[in-house]
Enzyme design. Sequence first.
Site, PDB file in Angstrom:
ATOM      1  N   CYS A  12     -30.613  96.788  68.969  1.00  0.00           N
ATOM      2  CA  CYS A  12     -31.716  97.613  69.468  1.00  0.00           C
ATOM      3  C   CYS A  12     -31.111  98.950  69.886  1.00  0.00           C
ATOM      4  O   CYS A  12     -29.910  99.152  69.770  1.00  0.00           O
ATOM      5  CB  CYS A  12     -32.513  96.925  70.577  1.00  0.00           C
ATOM      6  SG  CYS A  12     -31.656  96.657  72.112  1.00  0.00           S
ATOM      7  N   CYS A  86     -37.348  98.525  66.961  1.00  0.00           N
ATOM      8  CA  CYS A  86     -37.195  99.847  67.568  1.00  0.00           C
ATOM      9  C   CYS A  86     -36.829 100.918  66.552  1.00  0.00           C
ATOM     10  O   CYS A  86     -36.333 101.972  66.900  1.00  0.00           O
ATOM     11  CB  CYS A  86     -36.182  99.789  68.707  1.00  0.00           C
ATOM     12  SG  CYS A  86     -34.705  98.852  68.328  1.00  0.00           S
ATOM     13  N   CYS A  90     -30.058 101.042  60.491  1.00  0.00           N
ATOM     14  CA  CYS A  90     -28.934 100.112  60.473  1.00  0.00           C
ATOM     15  C   CYS A  90     -28.291 100.188  59.092  1.00  0.00           C
ATOM     16  O   CYS A  90     -29.013 100.221  58.095  1.00  0.00           O
ATOM     17  CB  CYS A  90     -29.458  98.699  60.739  1.00  0.00           C
ATOM     18  SG  CYS A  90     -28.174  97.509  61.057  1.00  0.00           S
TER      19      CYS A  90
END
Length: 134
Positions: A12, A86, A90
């Site tokens: 997150c 969120c 990535c």
Amino acid sequence: MTDPKPSVLFVCIHNAGRSQMAAGYLRHLAGDRIEVRSAGSMPTDQINPVAVEAMREVGIDITAEQPKVLTTEAVQASDVVITMGCGDACPYYPGKRYEDWKLNDPAGQGIESVRPIRDEIRARTQELIASLDS
């Protein structure tokens, strides 16, 4: 010869609430069967104290954990990468399993608001363990 144990990375933004609670549950529920990591794209300097309190209520102590920065190495070393709703960017690597758990952010929330988030994380973590054990 045994199969290597699966590894899970929870991500997150701040690595202070949702991802820490999920990592705490996975360590607690799976024991040493699964390697657990958590990280954030912009980690804060400490874990959310309300998340710590919520986990303490269910007998899980996450006070020793520290927010960590997300690295490509952590993603590469993980079999499953779970983002916490969120919008985190990535790194993507083929062959990894990616999931996005859309969860409310406990930041700035009181314990009454964090408990349902904690409980949803527990349910999702139990489903994750079942999928990795099968």
